[in-house]
Design a protein around this motif. Structure first.
Motif, PDB file in Angstrom:
ATOM      1  N   ALA A  27      62.205  51.511  34.943  1.00 44.71           N
ATOM      2  CA  ALA A  27      60.838  51.992  35.750  1.00 44.71           C
ATOM      3  C   ALA A  27      59.962  50.876  35.582  1.00 44.71           C
ATOM      4  CB  ALA A  27      60.111  53.087  34.672  1.00 44.71           C
ATOM      5  N   PRO A  28      59.099  50.868  36.946  1.00 46.22           N
ATOM      6  CA  PRO A  28      58.038  49.728  37.019  1.00 46.22           C
ATOM      7  C   PRO A  28      57.128  49.499  35.880  1.00 46.22           C
ATOM      8  CG  PRO A  28      58.316  50.895  39.167  1.00 46.22           C
ATOM      9  CD  PRO A  28      58.996  51.817  38.070  1.00 46.22           C
ATOM     10  N   ASP A  29      56.890  48.476  35.497  1.00 41.39           N
ATOM     11  CA  ASP A  29      56.063  48.136  34.423  1.00 41.39           C
ATOM     12  C   ASP A  29      55.058  46.960  34.889  1.00 41.39           C
ATOM     13  OD1 ASP A  29      54.643  47.379  31.932  1.00 41.39           O
ATOM     14  OD2 ASP A  29      56.574  47.781  30.844  1.00 41.39           O
ATOM     15  N   TYR A  30      53.813  47.345  35.375  1.00 45.84           N
ATOM     16  CA  TYR A  30      53.135  46.590  36.009  1.00 45.84           C
ATOM     17  C   TYR A  30      52.280  45.686  34.931  1.00 45.84           C
ATOM     18  CZ  TYR A  30      53.656  48.856  40.436  1.00 45.84           C
ATOM     19  OH  TYR A  30      54.168  49.487  41.580  1.00 45.84           O
ATOM     20  N   SER A  31      52.267  46.346  33.743  1.00 48.44           N
ATOM     21  CA  SER A  31      51.466  45.507  32.636  1.00 48.44           C
ATOM     22  C   SER A  31      52.250  44.475  32.334  1.00 48.44           C
ATOM     23  CB  SER A  31      51.017  46.427  31.454  1.00 48.44           C
ATOM     24  OG  SER A  31      50.215  47.193  31.863  1.00 48.44           O
ATOM     25  N   ALA A  61      53.319  33.607  42.220  1.00 57.37           N
ATOM     26  CA  ALA A  61      52.708  34.523  40.879  1.00 57.37           C
ATOM     27  C   ALA A  61      51.522  34.352  41.040  1.00 57.37           C
ATOM     28  CB  ALA A  61      53.113  33.719  39.658  1.00 57.37           C
ATOM     29  N   GLN A  62      50.576  33.504  41.517  1.00 50.43           N
ATOM     30  CA  GLN A  62      49.261  33.667  41.573  1.00 50.43           C
ATOM     31  C   GLN A  62      48.877  34.662  42.581  1.00 50.43           C
ATOM     32  OE1 GLN A  62      48.227  29.598  42.797  1.00 50.43           O
ATOM     33  NE2 GLN A  62      48.070  28.850  40.689  1.00 50.43           N
ATOM     34  N   VAL A  63      49.760  34.829  43.752  1.00 49.12           N
ATOM     35  CA  VAL A  63      49.355  35.541  44.900  1.00 49.12           C
ATOM     36  C   VAL A  63      49.607  37.086  44.382  1.00 49.12           C
ATOM     37  CG1 VAL A  63      50.060  36.711  46.958  1.00 49.12           C
ATOM     38  CG2 VAL A  63      49.718  34.163  46.799  1.00 49.12           C
ATOM     39  N   ASN A  64      50.770  37.365  43.475  1.00 48.49           N
ATOM     40  CA  ASN A  64      50.977  38.587  42.984  1.00 48.49           C
ATOM     41  C   ASN A  64      50.054  39.041  41.984  1.00 48.49           C
ATOM     42  OD1 ASN A  64      53.224  38.565  45.110  1.00 48.49           O
ATOM     43  ND2 ASN A  64      54.909  38.702  43.457  1.00 48.49           N
ATOM     44  N   LEU A  65      49.804  38.317  41.213  1.00 45.90           N
ATOM     45  CA  LEU A  65      48.856  38.636  39.933  1.00 45.90           C
ATOM     46  C   LEU A  65      47.565  38.760  40.723  1.00 45.90           C
ATOM     47  CD1 LEU A  65      48.233  38.902  36.865  1.00 45.90           C
ATOM     48  CD2 LEU A  65      47.946  36.397  36.729  1.00 45.90           C
ATOM     49  N   GLY A  66      46.987  38.080  41.460  1.00 45.33           N
ATOM     50  CA  GLY A  66      45.673  38.232  42.077  1.00 45.33           C
ATOM     51  C   GLY A  66      45.638  39.544  42.740  1.00 45.33           C
ATOM     52  N   MET A 113      47.536  42.179  42.058  1.00 48.75           N
ATOM     53  CA  MET A 113      47.507  43.090  40.861  1.00 48.75           C
ATOM     54  C   MET A 113      46.187  43.451  40.311  1.00 48.75           C
ATOM     55  SD  MET A 113      51.327  42.419  39.280  1.00 48.75           S
ATOM     56  CE  MET A 113      51.030  43.855  38.265  1.00 48.75           C
ATOM     57  N   LEU A 114      45.450  42.387  40.063  1.00 41.53           N
ATOM     58  CA  LEU A 114      44.361  42.561  39.472  1.00 41.53           C
ATOM     59  C   LEU A 114      43.225  42.970  40.311  1.00 41.53           C
ATOM     60  CD1 LEU A 114      44.559  39.099  37.404  1.00 41.53           C
ATOM     61  CD2 LEU A 114      44.457  41.235  36.377  1.00 41.53           C
ATOM     62  N   ALA A 115      43.172  42.472  41.644  1.00 36.51           N
ATOM     63  CA  ALA A 115      42.129  43.029  42.689  1.00 36.51           C
ATOM     64  C   ALA A 115      42.191  44.476  42.785  1.00 36.51           C
ATOM     65  CB  ALA A 115      42.383  42.221  43.751  1.00 36.51           C
ATOM     66  N   ASP A 153      40.252  43.970  38.259  1.00 36.95           N
ATOM     67  CA  ASP A 153      39.590  43.000  37.753  1.00 36.95           C
ATOM     68  C   ASP A 153      39.349  42.039  39.201  1.00 36.95           C
ATOM     69  OD1 ASP A 153      38.396  40.445  36.818  1.00 36.95           O
ATOM     70  OD2 ASP A 153      39.305  40.722  34.891  1.00 36.95           O
ATOM     71  N   LEU A 154      38.273  42.480  39.806  1.00 36.95           N
ATOM     72  CA  LEU A 154      38.132  41.825  41.104  1.00 36.95           C
ATOM     73  C   LEU A 154      37.931  40.124  41.018  1.00 36.95           C
ATOM     74  CD1 LEU A 154      38.311  42.594  44.229  1.00 36.95           C
ATOM     75  CD2 LEU A 154      35.930  42.938  43.871  1.00 36.95           C
ATOM     76  N   VAL A 155      36.876  40.048  40.023  1.00 37.13           N
ATOM     77  CA  VAL A 155      36.736  38.479  40.062  1.00 37.13           C
ATOM     78  C   VAL A 155      37.910  37.730  39.459  1.00 37.13           C
ATOM     79  CG1 VAL A 155      35.446  36.825  38.506  1.00 37.13           C
ATOM     80  CG2 VAL A 155      34.409  38.999  39.304  1.00 37.13           C
ATOM     81  N   GLU A 156      38.730  37.919  38.541  1.00 36.97           N
ATOM     82  CA  GLU A 156      39.931  37.179  38.127  1.00 36.97           C
ATOM     83  C   GLU A 156      41.025  37.611  39.427  1.00 36.97           C
ATOM     84  OE1 GLU A 156      43.465  36.562  34.776  1.00 36.97           O
ATOM     85  OE2 GLU A 156      42.145  38.090  34.560  1.00 36.97           O
ATOM     86  N   GLY A 157      41.166  38.540  40.040  1.00 44.29           N
ATOM     87  CA  GLY A 157      42.131  38.570  41.136  1.00 44.29           C
ATOM     88  C   GLY A 157      41.918  37.735  42.231  1.00 44.29           C
ATOM     89  N   VAL A 158      40.579  37.566  42.709  1.00 36.34           N
ATOM     90  CA  VAL A 158      39.996  36.712  43.640  1.00 36.34           C
ATOM     91  C   VAL A 158      40.326  35.242  43.158  1.00 36.34           C
ATOM     92  CG1 VAL A 158      37.968  35.871  44.917  1.00 36.34           C
ATOM     93  CG2 VAL A 158      38.467  38.379  44.855  1.00 36.34           C
ATOM     94  N   ASP A 159      39.906  35.099  42.036  1.00 33.81           N
ATOM     95  CA  ASP A 159      40.220  33.693  41.489  1.00 33.81           C
ATOM     96  C   ASP A 159      41.795  33.180  41.737  1.00 33.81           C
ATOM     97  OD1 ASP A 159      39.382  31.347  40.002  1.00 33.81           O
ATOM     98  OD2 ASP A 159      40.581  31.960  38.445  1.00 33.81           O
TER      99      ASP A 159
END
Length: 450
Positions: A316-320, A337-342, A344-346, A354-360
């Motif tokens: 099963a997908p596990d985003y965490s 990874a930076q794009v995908n993590l950004g 996911m967080l945004a 977590d918009l701030v970290e996602g944008v970062d």
């Protein structure tokens, strides 16, 4: 250091030194007894005993570890033509082993006492370190002793001489000379030299490019279990370099290297399982091998673990869990990874947004020129329902995304969107956007900061 040996008992103090008895004691790990036999022989010029005493001092076996004294005995044996001692002495000079350390207790003591009584300090220093505090790095000396050993047929020394020529240390850089020394060592069966020679043939450095010779020497080293050659051969078989592409053979070689713990072989084997090339498609195997590699810090494996978990390829997908591995890869600069993590967080795919970290993270990817990151930033800033809404930033990132995209429908769409966003801005805001873009051209990394 001399004078800090284990005391001899009365029963052994008068017996005649015997090298073989010392060797038997050494093999039984009774190093003090080995010293008892070897030290008197070394002092009387026995070259093998001198070499053995150098080893004992270097390892701290039966004596207090001291590289200065190790080098002393290696030199005594080396000057008598002992090839292993010549090589060991070269190592000492190449590595600077035994060089004085300012923080070492005897050195600090000497510095303190020397201020009050220089003669006393000098006398005690001579007693403590009869051969000096050690030896510092000396490439010329290292080269001299390596060459002595190499010309005496020492395979590892021949490889080291090759390295000196390959990198221009102590001699003019000469890759052809390096190849000659590598060959002499390789022909004696030294796997590392075989790999080095194969790499020169594969790249046409110092020799004519010859993939057949590269395959031959990689094969010789791989047959000895040399992991880097197993990996090189696997890559050549996977991609058909000099041989017909053979993913099954590649998988076999990757497995040999992967089971020795090579992180690149592990992730490459995992990806063969993901594609079903040379092995049955099996994402559980992909997960296993990528995890082993990722746990060693391999950034590509970490990124692929993120993909496996986010796409549910092995369950099963596990985003965490995906976010954990994307974060590790992103921190090492992996742009995907930076794009995908950004994203996911945004968007909160791994939990609370977590918009701030996602944008970062998206900005960090954009700073590496990733058009997708720029496009997503433009969309985030253009969204009126987003807390990130910023018309100027939306316009900036959409224009830059268009410039970073290949000509075609996608670029046309971005340019149309940028025109639309620009039309909604006043002249002052368009000027601000222009300033931001000019700053970007000067230093893209500045755009990584929100």
């Amino acid at each position: 250091m001399f004078g800090k040996l284990l005391k001899r008992s009365k029963s052994t103090g008068t017996r005649k030194p015997d090298f073989q008895r010392g060797l038997a004691a050494f093999e039984a790990e009774d190093y003090a007894a080995a010293v008892t036999d070897w030290m008197p022989l070394a002092e009387h010029g026995h070259a093998e005993a001198q070499y053995r005493m150098g080893q004992l001092y270097a390892r701290g076996q039966g004596v207090v570890r001291d590289f200065g004294d190790a080098a002393h005995w290696f030199r005594k044996a080396a000057e008598q033509g002992h090839v292993e001692a010549q090589f060991s002495l070269g190592l000492c000079y190449a590595n600077g082993e035994g060089a004085p350390q300012d923080t070492a207790l005897p050195v600090r003591w000497y510095k303190t006492v020397s201020k009050a009584s220089p003669p006393t300090a000098e006398a005690n220093l001579a007693l403590l370190y009869p051969n000096g505090l050690g030896i510092g790095p000396d490439i010329a000396q290292a080269l001299h002793w390596y060459r002595q050993a190499a010309e005496g047929g020492h395979a590892e020394a021949q490889h080291h001489i090759g390295l000196f020529h390959a990198y221009g240390q102590g001699v003019a850089q000469d890759v052809a000379a390096a190849a000659d020394w590598y060959r002499r060592s390789a022909e004696q069966g030294y796997a590392i030299a075989q790999h080095a020679l194969a790499s020169l043939y594969a790249n046409g450095q110092g020799v004519e490019r010859d993939i057949g010779q590269a395959l031959f020497w990689y094969g010789r080293a791989a047959d000895q279990g040399y992991v880097n050659s197993q990996l090189a051969l696997a890559i050549m078989h996977e991609h058909g370099t000099g041989v017909p592409a053979d993913p099954a053979k590649a998988a076999e070689l990757y497995r040999l290297a992967a089971e020795q713990g090579h992180p690149v072989a592990q992730v490459n084997l995992g990806l063969l399982y993901a594609r079903g090339h040379g092995v049955p498609q099996n994402y559980a195997e992909t997960l296993k091998w990528c995890r082993r590699s990722a746990e060693q810090g391999n950034v590509n494996a970490q990124f692929n673990l993120g993909l496996i978990h986010s796409n549910g390829l092995a369950g099963a997908p596990d985003y965490s869990e995906a976010a954990v591995w994307y974060r590790k890869a992103a921190a090492q600069g992996n742009v995907g990874a930076q794009v995908n993590l950004g994203l996911m967080l945004a968007h909160g795919w791994a939990g609370r947004p977590d918009l701030v970290e996602g944008v970062d993270w998206l900005r960090k990817a954009a700073a590496q020129g990733h058009a997708g990151a720029m496009t997503n930033l433009g969309a985030l800033y253009a969204n009126r329902d987003s807390k990130a809404h910023n018309p100027i930033q939306a316009y900036v990132w959409t224009i830059m995304a268009a410039a970073a995209t290949q000509p075609g429908p996608d670029r046309d769409g971005l340019e149309a969107k940028a025109h639309e966003l620009g039309a909604s801005l006043g002249s002052e805001d368009r000027h601000k956007a222009q300033v931001i873009m000019e700053e970007w051209k000067k230093n893209p990394k500045s755009m990584a900061v929100a």
